[in-house]
Write a protein that holds these residues in place. Sequence first.
Motif, PDB file in Angstrom:
ATOM      1  N   ARG A   1      42.033  25.118  67.882  1.00 17.45           N
ATOM      2  CA  ARG A   1      42.111  26.558  68.133  1.00 17.45           C
ATOM      3  C   ARG A   1      40.732  27.204  68.093  1.00 17.45           C
ATOM      4  N   ILE A   2      39.919  26.788  67.136  1.00 19.36           N
ATOM      5  CA  ILE A   2      38.570  27.357  67.039  1.00 19.36           C
ATOM      6  C   ILE A   2      37.752  27.016  68.282  1.00 19.36           C
ATOM      7  N   VAL A   3      37.843  25.747  68.730  1.00 19.87           N
ATOM      8  CA  VAL A   3      37.081  25.326  69.907  1.00 19.87           C
ATOM      9  C   VAL A   3      37.510  26.107  71.142  1.00 19.87           C
ATOM     10  N   PHE A   4      38.833  26.235  71.348  1.00 20.42           N
ATOM     11  CA  PHE A   4      39.324  26.975  72.517  1.00 20.42           C
ATOM     12  C   PHE A   4      38.940  28.450  72.432  1.00 20.42           C
TER      13      PHE A   4
ATOM     14  N   ILE B   1      32.986  32.391  75.333  1.00 18.29           N
ATOM     15  CA  ILE B   1      31.844  32.043  76.192  1.00 18.29           C
ATOM     16  C   ILE B   1      32.168  32.318  77.666  1.00 18.29           C
ATOM     17  N   ALA B   2      33.387  31.917  78.089  1.00 15.24           N
ATOM     18  CA  ALA B   2      33.786  32.153  79.483  1.00 15.24           C
ATOM     19  C   ALA B   2      33.854  33.643  79.782  1.00 15.24           C
ATOM     20  N   LEU B   3      34.426  34.420  78.848  1.00 21.56           N
ATOM     21  CA  LEU B   3      34.513  35.866  79.050  1.00 21.56           C
ATOM     22  C   LEU B   3      33.139  36.492  79.130  1.00 21.56           C
ATOM     23  N   ALA B   4      32.237  36.051  78.252  1.00 26.34           N
ATOM     24  CA  ALA B   4      30.869  36.580  78.290  1.00 26.34           C
ATOM     25  C   ALA B   4      30.192  36.231  79.612  1.00 26.34           C
TER      26      ALA B   4
END
Length: 207
Positions: free
Chosen positions: A59-62, A68-71
Amino acid sequence: MAEGSKQPTVSPPKLVQRRANRSSSFRSGRTIGEKRERLETANERAAARKKDKFRQVTRIVFTVFGFIALAGILVILGTQFLHKDLAPPEVAQISAETTPEATIEIIDEDATSGNHITGRMRTYISQAEQDLRDLGYHPTKAVIPTGSIREVDLYLDGYSGFAKFIIDRNSAESAEDLDRVIRYLAGINVQDFSYIDVRIEGKAYWK
């Protein structure tokens, strides 16, 4: 054997000893079973803890990858927005630097005193003049009609009418549309016209 002689006595098996052994074996078996059960339970708990830890790490990794993807998306959108916002001044600056001055006369019908023609208007007229010359036409003058700040009326040598251009549209595209209309009118034997309007993309009007 002589009568009256004593027979040897045989002692019976010690049942107590056998019961003690049986009881001892039973207790031993139960103790091993309990140890095995406790061991299996401990292994199951360890496996469950390992699974929970794996789920937490996943969960932490996702979540991190999601942020990161949103940024990244926000950065891309912001870059495109800024590029779009800054593109018109850059294009206008490049056009002003690379496009020569117009050689035709420019008349502002609204100007009662002095020269009120903007630099953007001069740049557009210069570019439109060059585009028309590239198509074989010879512009003679450009008129900015009364009440307009974006329309330019271009007069061509050999034609009685004029062409209505607008600086919000690409001058090369407007010149090409004008050329198509003039060729069309020549095909239907129309030599004279009051004006040809090519201010709207994909449409042209003549009178």
